[in-house]
Enzyme design. Structure first.
Site, PDB file in Angstrom:
ATOM      1  N   CYS A 262       7.828  46.697 -23.700  1.00  0.00           N
ATOM      2  CA  CYS A 262       6.682  47.433 -23.176  1.00  0.00           C
ATOM      3  C   CYS A 262       6.714  48.880 -23.661  1.00  0.00           C
ATOM      4  O   CYS A 262       5.699  49.419 -24.121  1.00  0.00           O
ATOM      5  CB  CYS A 262       6.693  47.371 -21.644  1.00  0.00           C
ATOM      6  N   CYS A 263       7.875  49.524 -23.590  1.00  0.00           N
ATOM      7  CA  CYS A 263       7.993  50.914 -24.070  1.00  0.00           C
ATOM      8  C   CYS A 263       7.733  51.000 -25.571  1.00  0.00           C
ATOM      9  O   CYS A 263       7.135  51.967 -26.042  1.00  0.00           O
ATOM     10  CB  CYS A 263       9.380  51.466 -23.757  1.00  0.00           C
TER      11      CYS A 263
ATOM     12  N   CYS B  40       5.951  56.530 -16.467  1.00  0.00           N
ATOM     13  CA  CYS B  40       4.913  55.598 -16.023  1.00  0.00           C
ATOM     14  C   CYS B  40       5.118  55.238 -14.551  1.00  0.00           C
ATOM     15  O   CYS B  40       6.259  55.113 -14.084  1.00  0.00           O
ATOM     16  CB  CYS B  40       4.970  54.323 -16.847  1.00  0.00           C
TER      17      CYS B  40
ATOM     18  N   CYS C  47       7.577  52.353 -13.444  1.00  0.00           N
ATOM     19  CA  CYS C  47       8.996  52.493 -13.808  1.00  0.00           C
ATOM     20  C   CYS C  47       9.612  53.803 -13.333  1.00  0.00           C
ATOM     21  O   CYS C  47      10.644  54.234 -13.851  1.00  0.00           O
ATOM     22  CB  CYS C  47       9.162  52.363 -15.316  1.00  0.00           C
TER      23      CYS C  47
ATOM     24  N   CYS D  90      13.238  55.557 -22.799  1.00  0.00           N
ATOM     25  CA  CYS D  90      12.117  54.703 -23.185  1.00  0.00           C
ATOM     26  C   CYS D  90      12.238  54.267 -24.636  1.00  0.00           C
ATOM     27  O   CYS D  90      11.577  53.329 -25.058  1.00  0.00           O
ATOM     28  CB  CYS D  90      10.797  55.423 -22.963  1.00  0.00           C
TER      29      CYS D  90
HETATM   30  S1  SF4 Z   1       7.919  53.237 -18.855  1.00  0.00           S
HETATM   31 FE1  SF4 Z   1       7.546  51.189 -17.994  1.00  0.00          FE
HETATM   32  S2  SF4 Z   1       5.327  50.905 -17.938  1.00  0.00           S
HETATM   33 FE2  SF4 Z   1       5.768  52.687 -19.247  1.00  0.00          FE
HETATM   34  S3  SF4 Z   1       5.797  51.883 -21.307  1.00  0.00           S
HETATM   35 FE3  SF4 Z   1       7.925  51.833 -20.567  1.00  0.00          FE
HETATM   36  S4  SF4 Z   1       8.232  49.817 -19.590  1.00  0.00           S
HETATM   37 FE4  SF4 Z   1       6.009  50.108 -19.910  1.00  0.00          FE
END
Ligand code: SF4
Length: 252
Positions: free
Chosen positions: A127-128, A215, A218, A242
């Site tokens: 996701c990051c 985010c 998280c 991240c």
């Molecule tokens: S901090 Fe969490 S929601 Fe944001 S990009 Fe990374 S995994 Fe995704």
């Protein structure tokens, strides 16, 4: 300082020992002198990347006070707190600047369709990468210098941050730039005192126990005396960064 006038032209050839020597020279300068050096050497090919936390705001404010018109950008994952978005608008208005928002290629709905809903709960690294690292990588390819608010005191993964680092941001293409961390040695209290003394807007989440804000899904609260400022990020996962400062590339 001993920096050569041709330094900007030599970024593409700068090797680690040279960069370490330049970094050691920068350690002896004040914040204002470091920023002025960066502007003189690189101008607008150096840009401030900020997540609108305290150190970034100090850099933006000092730059404005000194008349150094560095471009500024932030990564907007689509999952930021509304307080962070409000703060961005406040900072733009207060300092009279535009902060470019970098967006992921996929909307959240598109990401959910391809990888499943709430990817951050199952694979935060992926996701990051999709929502932070790749948009940033694209931006860094335009720059010679990435100015960050990294501080050594933020936690173990940042304890050895140099003022200036040679940073490979694209291993496949062997592309790198210089990462400039002018506040590397500043403790949290000094940042807070600066923001207060200059009456700069702050993220209201800071006073609610969020010491490091990313985010919404998280980011979690910490007790006020927490030693690791970033321990509230990705709680429950073996993950502390991240990837913007680690996975993306490395200091070489
Ligand atoms: S901090 Fe969490 S929601 Fe944001 S990009 Fe990374 S995994 Fe995704």
């Amino acid at each position: 300082m001993g920096f050569t006038p041709s330094f900007a032209e030599s970024v593409a050839d700068a090797q680690l020992p040279e960069v370490r020597a330049w970094s050691a020279g920068l350690e002896t300068l004040s914040l204002d002198e470091r920023l002025a050096w960066c502007w003189q050497e690189f101008g607008k090919s150096a840009a401030v990347g900020t997540s609108l936390q305290g150190a970034g705001l100090v850099i933006l404010h000092r730059s404005r006070e000194l008349g150094l018109d560095f471009p500024v950008f932030t990564v907007d994952t689509g999952l930021l707190f509304s307080e962070t978005l409000t703060l961005k608008a406040q900072v733009e208005q207060r300092l009279g600047i535009q902060i470019e928002s970098l967006h992921p290629e996929q909307t959240l709905a598109e990401q959910a369709a391809e990888y499943g809903a709430e990817l951050w709960k199952r694979s935060p690294d992926l996701c990051c990468t999709l929502r932070k690292v790749l948009p940033l990588q694209k931006k860094l390819a335009e720059l010679d210098v990435w100015i960050t608010g990294l501080r050594r005191e933020q936690g173990p993964t940042r304890s050895k941050v140099g003022i200036l680092e040679r940073y490979e941001f694209d291993r496949l293409r062997e592309q790198y730039l210089l990462k400039f961390n002018p506040l590397a040695g500043w403790p949290r209290e000094r940042v807070r005192a600066y923001l207060k003394a200059h009456n700069l807007p702050m993220n209201p989440l800071k006073s609610q126990g969020y010491t490091s804000i990313g985010c919404q899904p998280c980011t979690h609260k910490l007790p006020p005396d927490a030693a690791n400022e970033r321990a509230g990020r990705w709680t429950g996962f073996d993950k502390t960064e991240c990837g913007i400062h680690t996975f993306l590339g490395e200091n070489i």
